[in-house]
Scaffold this motif. Structure first.
Motif, PDB file in Angstrom:
ATOM      1  N   VAL A   1      20.539  85.109  62.186  1.00  0.00           N
ATOM      2  CA  VAL A   1      21.644  84.282  63.076  1.00  0.00           C
ATOM      3  C   VAL A   1      21.572  83.783  64.660  1.00  0.00           C
ATOM      4  O   VAL A   1      21.632  82.788  65.166  1.00  0.00           O
TER       5      VAL A   1
ATOM      6  N   ARG B   1      25.158  75.469  63.221  1.00  0.00           N
ATOM      7  CA  ARG B   1      25.762  77.259  62.665  1.00  0.00           C
ATOM      8  C   ARG B   1      25.722  77.166  60.924  1.00  0.00           C
ATOM      9  O   ARG B   1      25.315  78.349  60.551  1.00  0.00           O
TER      10      ARG B   1
ATOM     11  N   VAL C   1      23.748  79.822  59.210  1.00  0.00           N
ATOM     12  CA  VAL C   1      24.382  81.008  57.734  1.00  0.00           C
ATOM     13  C   VAL C   1      24.069  80.670  56.736  1.00  0.00           C
ATOM     14  O   VAL C   1      23.720  82.355  55.610  1.00  0.00           O
TER      15      VAL C   1
ATOM     16  N   GLU D   1      29.575  84.098  53.271  1.00  0.00           N
ATOM     17  CA  GLU D   1      29.952  83.461  54.676  1.00  0.00           C
ATOM     18  C   GLU D   1      31.190  85.210  54.944  1.00  0.00           C
ATOM     19  O   GLU D   1      30.501  85.240  56.003  1.00  0.00           O
TER      20      GLU D   1
ATOM     21  N   GLN E   1      30.099  87.358  58.432  1.00  0.00           N
ATOM     22  CA  GLN E   1      31.019  87.023  59.358  1.00  0.00           C
ATOM     23  C   GLN E   1      31.766  88.526  59.796  1.00  0.00           C
ATOM     24  O   GLN E   1      31.495  88.985  60.636  1.00  0.00           O
TER      25      GLN E   1
ATOM     26  N   ILE F   1      30.956  84.562  65.299  1.00  0.00           N
ATOM     27  CA  ILE F   1      30.056  83.233  64.597  1.00  0.00           C
ATOM     28  C   ILE F   1      30.023  82.355  65.775  1.00  0.00           C
ATOM     29  O   ILE F   1      29.519  81.324  66.271  1.00  0.00           O
TER      30      ILE F   1
END
Length: 248
Positions: free
Chosen positions: A154, A165, A169, A176, A180, A191
């Motif tokens: 990422v 983005r 992800v 997610e 994160q 992020i």
């Protein structure tokens, strides 16, 4: 490598670091995603936290993502290292849990290197060389920890300020929420904030050859006001202030 100011060169931006030699320094409260080494060339640097506690020294190290304001009344050299490109510098900066004055052998070596080039600190090649030399010293003494592989992918995708983005992800292969959490653990910020930081750096490089509005749009900011607010929040200065006060 970009030059922040073509007529009064006192700063450079490379892939892994930025350096600025200024006639004085006084930033507002901000948190930058970079490991900072602030060098007072003729006096002390003062770094103050949100609660007012201050750290002072000829050289003060500030870890990434720490809210602070910095000031120095005279000529100052500021080195800012990308934590992902130079994790050894970030690792050294994080050792104390907050800003701290550099001491001992590293302080002596940095003092000697700066003194040897004191008459040439407006030259981009000299600033570039100093930044690389300091990083090499820290590489021999600092802890290293590689990020999770999914986080690393990422990070690589989001180095492009125009990257999607959500797509980056989704390609990580985990939820997610899990990503994160891993990202915050390994990188130190969310992020979304990391992508904003990358856009800020891209805008500052573009600002070396375009007007501020064009630079903001080129990096993906909605307008100049958004670029300026982000710059002040993450670096403690407006874009125009970063270009002023540079050493001749």
């Amino acid at each position: 490598m970009g030059r922040l100011n073509e007529s009064r060169i006192g700063a450079v931006i490379a892939d892994a670091f930025a350096v600025r030699a200024s006639t004085a320094m006084r930033s507002t409260l901000h948190a930058e995603h970079g490991a900072a080494i602030l060098v007072g060339l003729e006096g002390e640097v003062t770094v103050t936290g949100p609660g007012g506690a201050a750290v002072r020294g000829r050289v003060v190290v500030v870890p990434p993502d720490v809210w602070h304001a910095a000031s120095s009344p005279g000529p100052t050299l500021g080195l800012l290292y990308d934590p992902e490109e130079m994790p050894h510098v970030a690792g050294h900066a994080r050792l104390h849990g907050g800003p701290y004055p550099l001491e001992g052998r590293l302080l002596s070596r940095l003092d000697g290197a700066v003194a040897a080039h004191s008459a040439s600190l407006s030259r981009p090649d000299v600033l570039d060389g100093l930044a690389r030399e300091v990083a090499a010293w820290l590489a021999r003494e600092s802890p290293r920890r590689a990020p999770d592989g999914r986080v690393a992918r990422v990070l690589e995708a989001l180095r492009d300020p125009a990257a999607d983005r959500r797509l980056a992800v989704s390609r990580a292969g985990i939820s997610e929420a899990h990503l994160q959490a891993l990202f915050a653990r390994d990188v130190g910020l969310p992020i979304r904030t990391f992508q904003l930081w990358r856009r800020l750096l891209a805008a500052l490089v573009a600002f070396s050859r375009k007007d501020a509005t064009s630079a903001a749009h080129a990096a993906g900011f909605a307008d100049l006001a958004h670029f300026s607010r982000t710059c002040r929040r993450m670096l403690g200065y407006s874009p125009s202030e970063l270009r002023s006060g540079l050493m001749k």
